[in-house]
Write a protein that holds these residues in place. Structure first.
Motif, PDB file in Angstrom:
ATOM      1  N   UNK A  12      42.376  36.016  44.304  1.00 49.05           N
ATOM      2  CA  UNK A  12      41.867  36.277  43.143  1.00 49.05           C
ATOM      3  C   UNK A  12      40.863  37.583  43.294  1.00 49.05           C
ATOM      4  N   UNK A  13      40.219  37.504  44.491  1.00 46.80           N
ATOM      5  CA  UNK A  13      39.182  38.877  44.826  1.00 46.80           C
ATOM      6  C   UNK A  13      39.844  40.104  44.698  1.00 46.80           C
ATOM      7  N   UNK A  14      41.166  40.075  45.274  1.00 47.55           N
ATOM      8  CA  UNK A  14      42.080  41.237  45.650  1.00 47.55           C
ATOM      9  C   UNK A  14      42.417  41.628  44.423  1.00 47.55           C
ATOM     10  N   UNK A  57      38.423  33.242  32.751  1.00 44.09           N
ATOM     11  CA  UNK A  57      38.787  32.196  32.125  1.00 44.09           C
ATOM     12  C   UNK A  57      39.192  31.033  32.940  1.00 44.09           C
ATOM     13  N   UNK A  58      40.175  31.223  33.795  1.00 44.02           N
ATOM     14  CA  UNK A  58      40.824  30.392  34.706  1.00 44.02           C
ATOM     15  C   UNK A  58      39.534  29.872  35.679  1.00 44.02           C
ATOM     16  N   UNK A  59      38.890  30.887  36.265  1.00 41.90           N
ATOM     17  CA  UNK A  59      37.763  30.318  36.935  1.00 41.90           C
ATOM     18  C   UNK A  59      36.802  29.433  36.266  1.00 41.90           C
ATOM     19  N   UNK A  60      36.339  29.841  34.990  1.00 45.18           N
ATOM     20  CA  UNK A  60      35.265  28.983  34.468  1.00 45.18           C
ATOM     21  C   UNK A  60      35.954  27.842  34.165  1.00 45.18           C
ATOM     22  N   UNK A 241      51.103  39.462  32.810  1.00 47.12           N
ATOM     23  CA  UNK A 241      52.113  39.623  33.844  1.00 47.12           C
ATOM     24  C   UNK A 241      51.387  40.350  34.957  1.00 47.12           C
ATOM     25  N   UNK A 242      50.691  41.434  34.844  1.00 47.74           N
ATOM     26  CA  UNK A 242      50.052  42.249  35.895  1.00 47.74           C
ATOM     27  C   UNK A 242      49.560  41.266  36.898  1.00 47.74           C
ATOM     28  N   UNK A 243      48.564  40.451  36.610  1.00 47.29           N
ATOM     29  CA  UNK A 243      48.071  39.420  37.320  1.00 47.29           C
ATOM     30  C   UNK A 243      49.116  38.439  38.065  1.00 47.29           C
ATOM     31  N   UNK A 244      50.059  38.248  37.439  1.00 39.26           N
ATOM     32  CA  UNK A 244      51.169  37.332  38.237  1.00 39.26           C
ATOM     33  C   UNK A 244      51.740  37.974  39.191  1.00 39.26           C
ATOM     34  N   UNK A 245      52.179  39.424  38.885  1.00 43.36           N
ATOM     35  CA  UNK A 245      53.111  40.133  39.746  1.00 43.36           C
ATOM     36  C   UNK A 245      52.211  40.768  40.915  1.00 43.36           C
ATOM     37  N   UNK A 246      50.865  40.955  40.650  1.00 45.64           N
ATOM     38  CA  UNK A 246      50.008  41.487  41.793  1.00 45.64           C
ATOM     39  C   UNK A 246      49.809  40.505  42.812  1.00 45.64           C
ATOM     40  N   UNK A 247      49.705  38.988  42.387  1.00 49.31           N
ATOM     41  CA  UNK A 247      49.516  37.871  43.248  1.00 49.31           C
ATOM     42  C   UNK A 247      50.681  37.678  44.026  1.00 49.31           C
ATOM     43  N   UNK A 267      35.036  42.266  45.328  1.00 49.00           N
ATOM     44  CA  UNK A 267      33.920  41.640  45.571  1.00 49.00           C
ATOM     45  C   UNK A 267      32.806  42.253  44.656  1.00 49.00           C
ATOM     46  N   UNK A 268      32.820  43.700  44.501  1.00 51.38           N
ATOM     47  CA  UNK A 268      31.894  44.558  43.992  1.00 51.38           C
ATOM     48  C   UNK A 268      32.461  44.923  42.574  1.00 51.38           C
ATOM     49  N   UNK A 269      33.383  44.204  42.012  1.00 52.55           N
ATOM     50  CA  UNK A 269      34.138  44.612  40.666  1.00 52.55           C
ATOM     51  C   UNK A 269      33.124  45.052  39.498  1.00 52.55           C
ATOM     52  N   UNK A 270      32.176  44.139  39.187  1.00 47.26           N
ATOM     53  CA  UNK A 270      31.345  44.128  38.234  1.00 47.26           C
ATOM     54  C   UNK A 270      30.498  45.371  38.399  1.00 47.26           C
ATOM     55  N   UNK A 271      29.873  45.468  39.688  1.00 49.68           N
ATOM     56  CA  UNK A 271      29.129  46.824  39.952  1.00 49.68           C
ATOM     57  C   UNK A 271      30.061  47.993  39.831  1.00 49.68           C
TER      58      UNK A 271
END
Length: 332
Positions: A12-14, A57-60, A241-247, A267-271
């Motif tokens: 998830x972090x990656x 959304x998945x995390x929440x 699909x980008x999320x699934x392919x990336x994982x 880890x610092x995606x928001x920042x």
């Protein structure tokens, strides 16, 4: 748990890091004069924000689902406050302090910008954070309501959101244009929530990816591309699909170096997202782009390289500072 869900949880972090890099590449077009084809490709970097939304959304959903019916709402809000509100306030108060207080000497403008009202009124600032705040505030209530008859209520909400967004894009295009990213994000959130409850088979992710790609291709090859809502939502849904392919790729690579680098950005995606926006604004306000152009940076590569470098540095510093402040305010 199916493989896709396992990979998304593991990386998830990656994946957030990949999304953050996508946003950084997308924003590079504000400064760098890329060749037309590269400029077009990097335009898809903005999909990274919808990857944030999908993963959120998945995390929440899993965060509350794992705690059962009697989950602690106060604990939920504390975690969201620590992860989003604290870093946003520290970063926004720093930048708007420079822009609104130091340069413009206007405390009301400072409050207006930091509060995110400037986005809702004038489409200024960080739209993603402006959207996140009400979503996080409402999510526990929505979760309680939706879980009573989950499938029916979520699908109904999703259908109403799609219809409402489409009607707005036709009847009040100015307002839709102003809030298009929010409309798309709400739909992506709902699909992400629905997906999170149906992750028993890899087929669900594959089917969802296939639908998203097919819809995007149909839109691209038909008059549907003339409808702004269709263009926006099919573009945003490519985040699935980008999320699934990336994982999947990350699991194949299984590289510690890749995971470490992407992990930093994730880890610092928001920042990273916030500082990238604000440092770009600083470049234009202080005419740094013009100064560097006169010294030979004709295409903006050096300018944007400095934007990325300072963005990474500030993200790391403010990420650590946010952790310290959050612990002081709400404890562990």
């Amino acid at each position: 748990m199916n493989k896709l869900d396992e990979w998304i949880g593991k990386y998830r972090t990656q994946i957030m890091g990949i999304a953050a890099l996508g946003v950084v590449l997308g924003h590079s077009r504000d400064i760098v004069e890329w060749p037309a084809i590269i400029n077009s490709i990097f335009g898809y970097g903005g999909i990274g924000v919808y990857i944030f939304v999908f993963l959120s959304a998945i995390g929440l959903y899993h965060s509350l689902k794992s705690r059962g019916r009697n989950y602690n709402k106060a604990s939920f809000y504390k975690r969201r406050f620590a992860r989003v509100i604290v870093p946003y306030c520290l970063i926004a108060m720093t930048w708007y302090g420079i822009q609104d207080l130091f340069l413009n000497k206007d405390i009301l403008l400072f409050i207006y910008d930091v509060s995110t009202l400037s986005f809702w009124v004038e489409h200024k600032g960080a739209w993603y954070v402006a959207m996140l705040i009400p979503v996080y505030l409402l999510f526990p209530c929505f979760y309680d309501w939706a879980e009573k008859r989950k499938n029916i209520r979520i699908i109904l909400t999703l259908v109403i959101s799609v219809i409402f967004s489409f009607i707005c894009s036709i009847c009040i295009p100015d307002i839709y244009g102003h809030l298009a990213q929010v409309f798309s994000s709400v739909i992506v959130y709902l699909i992400g929530y629905l997906y999170a409850g149906f992750t028993k088979s890899n087929k669900n992710g594959l089917i969802l990816s296939g639908i998203c790609v097919i819809l995007f291709l149909i839109k691209s090859m038909t008059p549907l591309k003339n409808f702004l809502f269709v263009t926006n939502i099919t573009w945003a849904m490519l985040g699935f699909p980008i999320t699934f392919i990336s994982s999947w790729i990350l699991d194949i690579l299984h590289s510690n170096k890749v995971n470490t680098v992407l992990g930093f950005f994730g880890k610092h995606s928001l920042e990273m997202y916030l500082w990238n926006i604000f440092v770009i604004q600083a470049v234009f306000i202080f005419n740094i782009d013009d100064i560097l152009k006169r010294t030979g940076d004709v295409y903006g590569f050096l300018t944007y390289g400095l934007v990325v470098m300072f963005g990474c540095l500030l993200s790391a510093v403010y990420g650590k500072l946010s952790e310290i402040v959050a612990k002081k305010l709400i404890g562990n």
